[in-house]
Design a protein around this motif. Structure first.
Motif, PDB file in Angstrom:
ATOM      1  N   GLY A 238       0.817  -1.210   0.000  1.00 23.49           N
ATOM      2  CA  GLY A 238       0.000   0.000   0.000  1.00 23.49           C
ATOM      3  C   GLY A 238       0.846   1.253   0.000  1.00 23.49           C
ATOM      4  O   GLY A 238       0.555   2.210  -0.724  1.00 23.49           O
ATOM      5  N   GLN A 239       1.922   1.251   0.813  1.00 27.17           N
ATOM      6  CA  GLN A 239       2.842   2.392   0.813  1.00 27.17           C
ATOM      7  C   GLN A 239       3.829   2.304  -0.341  1.00 27.17           C
ATOM      8  O   GLN A 239       4.302   3.315  -0.847  1.00 27.17           O
ATOM      9  CB  GLN A 239       3.618   2.435   2.126  1.00 27.17           C
ATOM     10  N   HIS A 240       4.167   1.079  -0.716  1.00 31.45           N
ATOM     11  CA  HIS A 240       5.092   0.820  -1.810  1.00 31.45           C
ATOM     12  C   HIS A 240       4.484  -0.269  -2.692  1.00 31.45           C
ATOM     13  O   HIS A 240       3.674  -1.074  -2.234  1.00 31.45           O
ATOM     14  CB  HIS A 240       6.445   0.326  -1.293  1.00 31.45           C
ATOM     15  N   SER A 241       4.892  -0.319  -3.949  1.00 31.98           N
ATOM     16  CA  SER A 241       4.586  -1.463  -4.802  1.00 31.98           C
ATOM     17  C   SER A 241       5.728  -2.457  -4.627  1.00 31.98           C
ATOM     18  O   SER A 241       6.899  -2.066  -4.606  1.00 31.98           O
ATOM     19  CB  SER A 241       4.468  -1.040  -6.264  1.00 31.98           C
ATOM     20  N   LEU A 242       5.403  -3.736  -4.479  1.00 32.80           N
ATOM     21  CA  LEU A 242       6.420  -4.757  -4.255  1.00 32.80           C
ATOM     22  C   LEU A 242       6.268  -5.881  -5.276  1.00 32.80           C
ATOM     23  O   LEU A 242       5.161  -6.373  -5.509  1.00 32.80           O
ATOM     24  CB  LEU A 242       6.318  -5.360  -2.853  1.00 32.80           C
ATOM     25  N   VAL A 243       7.395  -6.273  -5.864  1.00 33.30           N
ATOM     26  CA  VAL A 243       7.447  -7.452  -6.734  1.00 33.30           C
ATOM     27  C   VAL A 243       8.382  -8.447  -6.053  1.00 33.30           C
ATOM     28  O   VAL A 243       9.578  -8.171  -5.890  1.00 33.30           O
ATOM     29  CB  VAL A 243       7.956  -7.100  -8.135  1.00 33.30           C
ATOM     30  N   VAL A 244       7.836  -9.576  -5.637  1.00 30.43           N
ATOM     31  CA  VAL A 244       8.597 -10.570  -4.878  1.00 30.43           C
ATOM     32  C   VAL A 244       8.760 -11.823  -5.733  1.00 30.43           C
ATOM     33  O   VAL A 244       7.779 -12.500  -6.061  1.00 30.43           O
ATOM     34  CB  VAL A 244       7.898 -10.932  -3.557  1.00 30.43           C
ATOM     35  N   VAL A 245       9.992 -12.128  -6.098  1.00 28.68           N
ATOM     36  CA  VAL A 245      10.306 -13.359  -6.824  1.00 28.68           C
ATOM     37  C   VAL A 245      10.693 -14.411  -5.785  1.00 28.68           C
ATOM     38  O   VAL A 245      11.610 -14.201  -4.991  1.00 28.68           O
ATOM     39  CB  VAL A 245      11.457 -13.132  -7.825  1.00 28.68           C
ATOM     40  N   GLU A 246       9.985 -15.528  -5.786  1.00 27.87           N
ATOM     41  CA  GLU A 246      10.188 -16.482  -4.698  1.00 27.87           C
ATOM     42  C   GLU A 246       9.856 -17.909  -5.137  1.00 27.87           C
ATOM     43  O   GLU A 246       9.010 -18.129  -6.010  1.00 27.87           O
ATOM     44  CB  GLU A 246       9.299 -16.082  -3.495  1.00 27.87           C
ATOM     45  N   HIS A 247      10.549 -18.881  -4.520  1.00 33.51           N
ATOM     46  CA  HIS A 247      10.272 -20.305  -4.752  1.00 33.51           C
ATOM     47  C   HIS A 247       9.544 -20.933  -3.569  1.00 33.51           C
ATOM     48  O   HIS A 247       8.927 -21.993  -3.715  1.00 33.51           O
ATOM     49  CB  HIS A 247      11.581 -21.075  -4.979  1.00 33.51           C
ATOM     50  N   ASP A 248       9.620 -20.302  -2.406  1.00 39.83           N
ATOM     51  CA  ASP A 248       9.018 -20.850  -1.188  1.00 39.83           C
ATOM     52  C   ASP A 248       7.503 -20.631  -1.236  1.00 39.83           C
ATOM     53  O   ASP A 248       7.012 -19.526  -1.004  1.00 39.83           O
ATOM     54  CB  ASP A 248       9.626 -20.152   0.027  1.00 39.83           C
ATOM     55  N   MET A 249       6.761 -21.709  -1.529  1.00 39.47           N
ATOM     56  CA  MET A 249       5.316 -21.580  -1.709  1.00 39.47           C
ATOM     57  C   MET A 249       4.598 -21.247  -0.405  1.00 39.47           C
ATOM     58  O   MET A 249       3.565 -20.565  -0.418  1.00 39.47           O
ATOM     59  CB  MET A 249       4.735 -22.869  -2.302  1.00 39.47           C
ATOM     60  N   LYS A 250       5.142 -21.678   0.719  1.00 37.57           N
ATOM     61  CA  LYS A 250       4.530 -21.328   1.998  1.00 37.57           C
ATOM     62  C   LYS A 250       4.623 -19.826   2.224  1.00 37.57           C
ATOM     63  O   LYS A 250       3.644 -19.182   2.657  1.00 37.57           O
ATOM     64  CB  LYS A 250       5.215 -22.076   3.146  1.00 37.57           C
ATOM     65  N   PHE A 251       5.783 -19.262   1.912  1.00 40.29           N
ATOM     66  CA  PHE A 251       5.977 -17.819   2.047  1.00 40.29           C
ATOM     67  C   PHE A 251       5.070 -17.064   1.088  1.00 40.29           C
ATOM     68  O   PHE A 251       4.450 -16.059   1.454  1.00 40.29           O
ATOM     69  CB  PHE A 251       7.449 -17.481   1.789  1.00 40.29           C
ATOM     70  N   VAL A 252       4.970 -17.545  -0.142  1.00 39.59           N
ATOM     71  CA  VAL A 252       4.072 -16.929  -1.120  1.00 39.59           C
ATOM     72  C   VAL A 252       2.636 -16.947  -0.613  1.00 39.59           C
ATOM     73  O   VAL A 252       1.898 -15.967  -0.742  1.00 39.59           O
ATOM     74  CB  VAL A 252       4.178 -17.634  -2.491  1.00 39.59           C
ATOM     75  N   GLY A 253       2.252 -18.063   0.004  1.00 40.68           N
ATOM     76  CA  GLY A 253       0.901 -18.159   0.565  1.00 40.68           C
ATOM     77  C   GLY A 253       0.662 -17.146   1.669  1.00 40.68           C
ATOM     78  O   GLY A 253      -0.422 -16.560   1.764  1.00 40.68           O
ATOM     79  N   GLU A 254       1.676 -16.931   2.512  1.00 40.36           N
ATOM     80  CA  GLU A 254       1.535 -15.951   3.593  1.00 40.36           C
ATOM     81  C   GLU A 254       1.384 -14.536   3.032  1.00 40.36           C
ATOM     82  O   GLU A 254       0.632 -13.731   3.577  1.00 40.36           O
ATOM     83  CB  GLU A 254       2.756 -16.029   4.518  1.00 40.36           C
ATOM     84  N   LEU A 255       2.089 -14.252   1.952  1.00 39.99           N
ATOM     85  CA  LEU A 255       2.026 -12.911   1.370  1.00 39.99           C
ATOM     86  C   LEU A 255       0.727 -12.674   0.607  1.00 39.99           C
ATOM     87  O   LEU A 255       0.168 -11.577   0.645  1.00 39.99           O
ATOM     88  CB  LEU A 255       3.214 -12.679   0.419  1.00 39.99           C
ATOM     89  N   THR A 256       0.262 -13.692  -0.096  1.00 41.74           N
ATOM     90  CA  THR A 256      -0.903 -13.500  -0.971  1.00 41.74           C
ATOM     91  C   THR A 256      -2.223 -13.680  -0.247  1.00 41.74           C
ATOM     92  O   THR A 256      -3.271 -13.259  -0.748  1.00 41.74           O
ATOM     93  CB  THR A 256      -0.836 -14.456  -2.162  1.00 41.74           C
ATOM     94  N   GLN A 257      -2.213 -14.344   0.914  1.00 39.99           N
ATOM     95  CA  GLN A 257      -3.379 -14.440   1.798  1.00 39.99           C
ATOM     96  C   GLN A 257      -4.627 -14.996   1.097  1.00 39.99           C
ATOM     97  O   GLN A 257      -5.755 -14.673   1.465  1.00 39.99           O
ATOM     98  CB  GLN A 257      -3.679 -13.059   2.393  1.00 39.99           C
ATOM     99  N   GLY A 258      -4.415 -15.805   0.093  1.00 39.75           N
ATOM    100  CA  GLY A 258      -5.532 -16.508  -0.537  1.00 39.75           C
ATOM    101  C   GLY A 258      -6.261 -15.742  -1.619  1.00 39.75           C
ATOM    102  O   GLY A 258      -7.082 -16.318  -2.336  1.00 39.75           O
ATOM    103  N   TRP A 259      -5.973 -14.439  -1.787  1.00 40.39           N
ATOM    104  CA  TRP A 259      -6.741 -13.681  -2.769  1.00 40.39           C
ATOM    105  C   TRP A 259      -5.912 -12.808  -3.711  1.00 40.39           C
ATOM    106  O   TRP A 259      -6.404 -12.375  -4.757  1.00 40.39           O
ATOM    107  CB  TRP A 259      -7.758 -12.780  -2.063  1.00 40.39           C
ATOM    108  N   LYS A 260      -4.645 -12.551  -3.368  1.00 44.23           N
ATOM    109  CA  LYS A 260      -3.835 -11.681  -4.223  1.00 44.23           C
ATOM    110  C   LYS A 260      -3.311 -12.438  -5.447  1.00 44.23           C
ATOM    111  O   LYS A 260      -3.162 -13.656  -5.425  1.00 44.23           O
ATOM    112  CB  LYS A 260      -2.664 -11.108  -3.427  1.00 44.23           C
ATOM    113  N   LYS A 261      -3.018 -11.671  -6.482  1.00 42.38           N
ATOM    114  CA  LYS A 261      -2.588 -12.256  -7.761  1.00 42.38           C
ATOM    115  C   LYS A 261      -1.160 -12.774  -7.692  1.00 42.38           C
ATOM    116  O   LYS A 261      -0.268 -12.123  -7.149  1.00 42.38           O
ATOM    117  CB  LYS A 261      -2.723 -11.223  -8.876  1.00 42.38           C
ATOM    118  N   VAL A 262      -0.943 -13.954  -8.267  1.00 38.80           N
ATOM    119  CA  VAL A 262       0.373 -14.550  -8.434  1.00 38.80           C
ATOM    120  C   VAL A 262       0.611 -14.699  -9.937  1.00 38.80           C
ATOM    121  O   VAL A 262      -0.292 -15.096 -10.677  1.00 38.80           O
ATOM    122  CB  VAL A 262       0.471 -15.932  -7.756  1.00 38.80           C
ATOM    123  N   THR A 263       1.827 -14.360 -10.382  1.00 44.37           N
ATOM    124  CA  THR A 263       2.189 -14.510 -11.788  1.00 44.37           C
ATOM    125  C   THR A 263       3.201 -15.630 -11.932  1.00 44.37           C
ATOM    126  O   THR A 263       4.180 -15.691 -11.189  1.00 44.37           O
ATOM    127  CB  THR A 263       2.790 -13.200 -12.341  1.00 44.37           C
TER     128      THR A 263
END
Length: 292
Positions: A238-263
């Protein structure tokens, strides 16, 4: 004024008007993307970063193949994909390290990234964190953040500079944010791997970037450090735009919270987009990346 000077002045005016017309057309060679003193990206349309048909070839191999991607202002976007999918090359293009063979890259609606040098891109508000932390290990945590301040770093200015109350408050705020306030006077080289990652993120934040590119930020972290990093990134959303490149799917899940877009990237282009659940159930993604 002599006729010669009048003719010269008319020619200069015509050239200036032509450059202005070219800039307003928004073409690849337009001058509108050049950073002038005080230039700032225009986010009025809600898009922070826009890549369109970006293609990069290395000795015939297409590292990026007509890649198109849009990141909204204040968005936290996770990008996943197998090794060789083009994730690093994409960040190289955004930060000016690599020039594409084809395509356009815009920061906001008014800045053409492909016309800027790496240092110019950093100055307009794009910060990049590589996988391996790079901090000044012989200096304290506080001194690392002090060096990262937006300030005049010429020799004379550095010798006579003194931190203002506002700058001290900003350093304290970042120390609190990155969980390193108790370690402020500790030598950076003595920090854990995860703490060094936080310190480098803090150094980027001292520059007040509008867009953060984060390459595998939790690689090598403990579970507790990974959880704290997720909390940090979510607090920045919200304060910044963030692009996170990651392989850890658990971490991705924590960041996306079930509704945010993943590419999902594959072979230099977008293979799929959607929620983490959507891409994890996508047959093409399962086949090329996640495994059956």
């Amino acid at each position: 004024m002599t006729p010669e000077l009048q003719e010269a002045g008319a020619a200069q005016l015509a050239a200036a008007q032509a450059r202005l017309q070219e800039a307003s057309s928004g073409g690849r060679d337009a001058a509108f993307g050049r950073v002038l003193h005080g230039a700032q990206p225009d986010f009025a349309h809600g898009v922070a970063l826009y890549l369109d048909e970006i293609t990069v070839s290395f000795d015939g191999f297409k590292a990026l193949n007509a890649l198109s991607l849009a990141i909204n202002v204040g968005e936290l976007r996770c990008i996943i994909g197998p090794n060789g999918a083009g994730k690093t090359t994409m960040m190289d293009v955004i930060t000016g390290k690599t020039r594409p063979d084809h395509g356009t890259a815009s920061f906001g609606s008014n800045i053409d990234l492909l016309r800027l040098r790496e240092n110019d891109i950093a100055q307009i508000g794009i910060g990049r964190k590589f996988q391996k932390p790079t901090v000044y290990e012989q200096l304290s945590v506080f001194e690392n953040l002090e060096l990262a301040l937006k300030a005049d770093r010429r020799v004379r200015a550095s010798i006579f500079s003194r931190l203002t109350g506002t700058q001290l408050d900003r350093i304290a705020e970042i120390l609190q944010l990155i969980h390193l306030l108790p370690e402020a006077q500790r030598t950076a080289g003595l920090l854990s791997h995860g703490q060094k990652q936080w310190l480098e993120i803090g150094m980027l934040l001292m520059q007040d970037p509008k867009l953060l590119l984060l390459d595998e930020p939790v690689a090598g972290m403990t579970d507790e450090e990974t959880e704290r990093t997720a909390e940090l990134f979510l607090s920045l959303e919200g304060q910044h735009s963030l692009v996170v490149v990651e392989h850890d799917m658990k971490f991705v899940g924590e960041l996306t919270q079930g509704w945010k877009k993943v590419t999902v990237l594959h072979e230099g282009s977008v293979l799929a987009e959607g929620t983490l659940a959507d891409v994890q159930s996508n047959e093409k993604v399962v086949e090329v990346y996640l495994g059956r």
